[in-house]
Enzyme design. Sequence first.
Site, PDB file in Angstrom:
ATOM      1  N   GLU A  86       0.807  -1.218   0.000  1.00  0.00           N
ATOM      2  CA  GLU A  86       0.000   0.000   0.000  1.00  0.00           C
ATOM      3  C   GLU A  86       0.839   1.266   0.000  1.00  0.00           C
ATOM      4  OE1 GLU A  86      -3.069   0.526  -0.384  1.00  0.00           O
ATOM      5  OE2 GLU A  86      -4.143  -1.314   0.069  1.00  0.00           O
ATOM      6  N   SER A  87       1.883   1.310   0.818  1.00  0.00           N
ATOM      7  CA  SER A  87       2.580   2.585   1.024  1.00  0.00           C
ATOM      8  C   SER A  87       4.091   2.485   1.052  1.00  0.00           C
ATOM      9  CB  SER A  87       2.129   3.205   2.349  1.00  0.00           C
ATOM     10  OG  SER A  87       2.613   2.431   3.449  1.00  0.00           O
TER      11      SER A  87
END
Length: 641
Positions: free
Chosen positions: A502-503
């Site tokens: 995700e990040s």
Amino acid sequence: MRRYRFKALLFTCVSFVIPLAPAAENISLREQFIQAEKLVWKSKSTEFKQAYQALDGYALQPYIEQKRLLNNIRLSSAEDIRAFLDTYEGTPLDAPVRQRWLRYLAKRKKAALFTEFYRPTSDDALTCHYYLYKLEQGDDPKDILPKVTRLWLVGKSQPKVCDPLFSQWQKAGFRTPEIVWRRLEKAADGGKHTLIPYLTSLLPKEEQYLGRLWHKVRKDPAYIAKMKRFPNKSAKELQIFTYGVKRFVWRDPDRALYVFRLGKKHFAFDNDVEQEIAARFALALASKNHSKATEWLANVEHQRLSDLVVQWRIADLLRSQDWPFIKSELIKLPDHHKEKHQWRYWYARSLIETNEAFEGRRVMAELAKTRHYYGFLAASQLNQPISLQNKPLTISDEERKLVENTLTGQRAFELFALNRTHHARQEWNYWMTTLSVRERLVAAKLANEQGWYDRAIFGLSQVGYLDDVDLRFPLAYQEEITKHAKKYDINPAWAFAISRRESSFMADAHSSAGAKGLMQVMPGTAKTLTNRRITNKYLTNEANNINLGTKYLSKLWQRHDGNLILATAAYNAGPHRVKQWLKSLDKNERLPADIWIETIPFRETRDYVKSVMAYQQIYLYKVGQEASLFDELISLDISSL
């Protein structure tokens, strides 16, 4: 619906990795830096001067000077500003001062100073001021006005300051009907549709109906359904029809197919346009599992096969599970596609399923050597351990000192230590442009040691060094992830994998859709989980974000009866979409999980699930669990609701 559950993998607690602590003198200097920032409004005071001088030699002292200048933009500051910009030209310290100074000068019509300080910029208003001043100063319009075309030729409105420049540009004959049409194309296809009426008014009268037509098609692609709206059968009418039908097929495939047949009778399509439409129809129909998908996928010529069309050709073949046919069709694909991991896995599977097990296992064995989703699948098909292919990066003390001593790098790391991640990344990105490939690798390792995980991950990726598994897959925020995974009874390796995908462990990450933080939690999801409104500040706090992200994973795990693949897909696309995809399967249809993943309609979710599965397998090893996630995956079926 009949579903098959992943066996619960052992939960293992692991110790927290603490990043290197900064030197004591740096802690003191950071405190003094923050104090000096507070005094910058009193820049003439003895107190400020003493605080500023106390920072001599500290990497972030220039940021105090920058802030002082930003608070004192006036003509009398010209020499101070010049000295600062000469020293830091091109660095992240430059732009805030230079742009505010230029706006100040433009407002006061100080043309000579403006042109002296101007540097090329993405700020179109400043660029327009610059060109206007250069024309006023006597520069040859033949040198300036051709450059203005780029400013005008955009799919949005430009700043008002550009209008006088555009007027001179127009009078010089640069605003031709062809240029107007090109701008209208940009506004209609992805730009601001509100600009279309203005541009329509600039077209020759006999062509203004085209602008009105395109505006209506932009608002509703179904408007192309009546051929009488294309009376002249011209190339521009065909362009609008092509734009419309490529959008229409995503909204209403059956009507789009009918309208395209009408269009074929009305227009004279050349092969390029027809292939452009064929590729779009193939993707839309295949992703919707439409009965005509196979036909349209076959309509795309081999030399025009994109990776995405090939992906859907393979997925469409796999739905049938007719392995002799799958094998024969895979062989027909162009050679450069046969180098992809995806092709190699499915070709090996087709060989094994058609009694050519020896050759199939040979292809699988080569693929199993790779650290990749398909490599892990291949290893499980062969019942052998996965290969991480880990080659740790080693650096010498000399290399370390050389990179540590660069001023830009010191600024980047100090800003990161002060949790000023936006400015820290600006400095980092500039720093990377000044380093050799080897130095960038050293910088990535230093970033990892300081707990700046996203820079290490991106830094390695950008130079193509992908084999240091510990640097690329760090146990970041290990204490919080482990604690909350245990709290919500999910495997920590899954939470690590989700955060990594995700990040890349960027605590302040935010998406265009509004997702925030390490695990990219949507504000609406957070509100549902907590029964209260959640602020962005709350969501970008690491502990809060991990708490909410792991809680949501637990709920998705339970909702999907322990099916990790469906729960992971739901984390990305939402549980309602996953439910729709399952409903779209034929009644009583069962697809092996590896095939179902290939047929996920959303490209983003399809790639997401593959990545998270591979990342979780890596993290299982890193947290001390020997279980093979992919052994479970290849034994799993997905069934219709």
